[in-house]
Design a protein around this motif. Structure first.
Motif, mmCIF file in Angstrom:
data_model
loop_
_atom_site.group_PDB
_atom_site.id
_atom_site.type_symbol
_atom_site.label_atom_id
_atom_site.label_comp_id
_atom_site.label_asym_id
_atom_site.label_seq_id
_atom_site.Cartn_x
_atom_site.Cartn_y
_atom_site.Cartn_z
ATOM 1 N N MET A 46 0.859 -1.188 0.000
ATOM 2 C CA MET A 46 0.000 0.000 0.000
ATOM 3 C C MET A 46 0.892 1.234 0.000
ATOM 4 O O MET A 46 1.798 1.365 0.837
ATOM 5 C CB MET A 46 -0.893 0.014 1.241
ATOM 6 N N VAL A 47 0.637 2.129 -0.928
ATOM 7 C CA VAL A 47 1.382 3.390 -1.023
ATOM 8 C C VAL A 47 0.402 4.514 -0.712
ATOM 9 O O VAL A 47 -0.660 4.607 -1.333
ATOM 10 C CB VAL A 47 1.976 3.583 -2.435
ATOM 11 N N LYS A 48 0.722 5.334 0.267
ATOM 12 C CA LYS A 48 -0.210 6.417 0.611
ATOM 13 C C LYS A 48 0.540 7.630 1.145
ATOM 14 O O LYS A 48 1.653 7.505 1.693
ATOM 15 C CB LYS A 48 -1.248 5.948 1.620
ATOM 16 N N PRO A 49 -0.057 8.824 1.000
ATOM 17 C CA PRO A 49 0.562 10.035 1.548
ATOM 18 C C PRO A 49 0.626 9.972 3.070
ATOM 19 O O PRO A 49 -0.326 9.515 3.736
ATOM 20 C CB PRO A 49 -0.373 11.151 1.100
ATOM 21 N N VAL A 50 1.708 10.444 3.629
ATOM 22 C CA VAL A 50 1.907 10.335 5.067
ATOM 23 C C VAL A 50 0.853 11.125 5.840
ATOM 24 O O VAL A 50 0.406 10.695 6.906
ATOM 25 C CB VAL A 50 3.330 10.783 5.469
ATOM 26 N N TRP A 51 0.412 12.266 5.312
ATOM 27 C CA TRP A 51 -0.557 13.070 6.072
ATOM 28 C C TRP A 51 -1.897 12.344 6.175
ATOM 29 O O TRP A 51 -2.595 12.487 7.182
ATOM 30 C CB TRP A 51 -0.712 14.465 5.472
ATOM 31 N N LYS A 52 -2.257 11.557 5.150
ATOM 32 C CA LYS A 52 -3.495 10.778 5.244
ATOM 33 C C LYS A 52 -3.338 9.672 6.287
ATOM 34 O O LYS A 52 -4.247 9.410 7.084
ATOM 35 C CB LYS A 52 -3.839 10.168 3.890
ATOM 36 N N TRP A 53 -2.189 9.027 6.275
ATOM 37 C CA TRP A 53 -1.917 7.968 7.246
ATOM 38 C C TRP A 53 -1.965 8.521 8.667
ATOM 39 O O TRP A 53 -2.483 7.866 9.583
ATOM 40 C CB TRP A 53 -0.549 7.365 6.952
ATOM 41 N N MET A 54 -1.457 9.735 8.868
ATOM 42 C CA MET A 54 -1.426 10.318 10.201
ATOM 43 C C MET A 54 -2.817 10.715 10.693
ATOM 44 O O MET A 54 -3.009 10.941 11.894
ATOM 45 C CB MET A 54 -0.496 11.539 10.231
ATOM 46 N N LEU A 55 -3.782 10.786 9.793
ATOM 47 C CA LEU A 55 -5.147 11.118 10.183
ATOM 48 C C LEU A 55 -6.020 9.881 10.369
ATOM 49 O O LEU A 55 -7.209 10.009 10.695
ATOM 50 C CB LEU A 55 -5.773 12.065 9.149
#
Length: 433
Positions: free
Chosen positions: A423-432
């Motif tokens: 899974m590749v995702k933006p870090v800011w989305k992961w942090m939310l």
């Protein structure tokens, strides 16, 4: 209180009441996210452990506002209180009893004690133990990590520990007035959120740094922590040289010989003492290499990486140093993993995986995470996937995670034990999440 017949007795009571006034009037209470594994319920003694200026006192005030009873707050970091010494602990208890008599029916109300920086009170353990056994509920804070083990040993079965950190990105959004109504639903656009994330990434999570948009406060906090090392016999200039070198090389392995050379500290034992102190005050963290744990019989021989206690330290402490965006990015993810109560390691064999994770109190690896700010670059993409795949195969994991600045996709890759999902995702989305 007017009946005390000498100034010497009046002074501690005056000081104690001044502490109550401060505690009851702390402004701008931002609700803090705490780990689900920590509950404020129950009568156990509660220790809130984390860096100075991270908001521990404000959090205690927030907790106190929801409690019914007599609330006594004392700041043992206060110089005047330290001068009074332990001989005036009786005055604190008398103050609590007097307030309970006046404010509660029959003088039977619950007493809650909130003690800041309890490690500054010599012999605090026996006093806190007695108060707790008498039925008081007690909340403590400490800006020294070594107190965690001492606390657990002193009060087995009667304590709870909350590890406290500077603001998360979710909390940063709250302090900036952005509501997160429910997981996955945001009232702010993705572009705005990315912009706010970059500001958070740059300045770090200390509450007053965020509120005042003043990165110089991070420098002040850094200096304060090092200066306290003087009381333990550390050479402040050598300590500072060592710390600046490590922060400027965050997310990197270090060699003891290099550390001795840059700091002027003479031997391995002294270097280790200085590193222990920096960890104790939450300026730095050491993260061990997991796949070497079985290979070494001595903990000190295990390779480690260094991470800073806040991403704002980098710019504040060494503003002229050439920036390494990727390493700071990795540091940010590391701190978020700590907030989520993960055990964090790194993996390195033929290739490297930035983080392998164990859950709290578990010995099984549950996740592997790779960090990449340039995942769109084909060479970088291949390197990151190969390093992640090596960790997935090593620990028999079916899925891995790559955190990026803005890339998002799902990749299937053939591993030694079958197909793996990345899974590749933006870090800011992961942090939310």
């Amino acid at each position: 209180m007017q009946n005390f017949d000498n100034k010497q007795k009046l002074e501690p009571f005056t000081l104690i009441f001044s502490h109550q006034k401060f505690f009851q009037n702390i402004p701008d209470l931002i609700p803090r996210e705490i780990c689900p594994c920590f509950s404020l319920e129950g009568s156990e003694i509660k220790l809130i452990s984390g860096p100075a200026h991270a908001g521990k006192t404000t959090f205690m005030s927030q907790v106190a506002s929801s409690l019914v009873g007599v609330k006594i707050y004392i700041d043992f970091e206060n110089n005047q209180m330290q001068e009074l010494g332990s001989g005036y602990l009786q005055a604190i208890e008398e103050t609590a009893a007097e307030i309970r008599k006046k404010e509660t029916e029959g003088g039977e109300g619950q007493i809650f004690y909130f003690f800041d920086e309890i490690q500054n009170l010599q012999g605090w353990e026996s006093w806190v133990d007695r108060l707790h056994r008498q039925g008081a509920e007690i909340y403590l804070t400490s800006s020294r990590s070594k107190l965690i083990n001492e606390f657990s040993s002193r009060f087995p079965g009667r304590c709870k520990i909350l590890k406290f950190f500077p603001f998360s990105f979710k909390e940063y959004l709250l302090i900036k007035g952005n509501e997160i109504e429910e997981p996955g639903f945001l009232t702010t656009s993705s572009d705005e959120l990315l912009c706010m994330f970059l500001q958070y990434f740059e300045n770090g999570g200390f509450p007053d740094v965020i509120k005042n948009n003043d990165i110089s406060l991070s420098r002040k906090y850094f200096e304060e922590g090092l200066e306290k090392g003087d009381a333990y016999g550390y050479d402040i200039q050598k300590l500072k040289k060592l710390t600046i070198f490590l922060i400027s090389n965050m997310a990197s392995e270090y060699s003891l010989e290099t550390l001795k050379k840059v700091s002027g500290i003479e031997n391995d034992e002294l270097i280790d003492n200085y590193l222990n102190y920096l960890e104790d005050i939450f300026v730095l963290y050491r993260v061990p290499k997991l796949n070497s744990l079985q290979e070494s019989g001595k903990e000190k021989d295990i390779p480690c990486k260094i991470y800073a206690g806040d991403t704002g330290f980098f710019k504040a402490v060494y503003p002229g140093y050439p920036d390494s965006l990727g390493l700071r990015f990795e540091n940010l993810v590391f701190l978020e993993l700590l907030r989520r109560e993960k055990q964090v390691f790194y993996f390195q064999n033929k290739r490297e995986c930035d983080f392998v994770i164990k859950e709290r109190d578990s010995q099984k690896v549950s996740a592997a995470i790779q960090i990449s700010v340039c995942f769109g670059n084909p060479v970088v993409r291949e390197r990151e996937i190969l390093g992640l795949m090596e960790a997935l195969d090593e620990y028999d994991l079916e899925q891995g995670l790559v955190l990026t600045m803005d890339d998002e996709e799902t990749i299937q890759v053939n591993g030694k034990n079958g197909k793996k999902i990345i899974m590749v995702k933006p870090v800011w989305k992961w942090m939310l999440e």
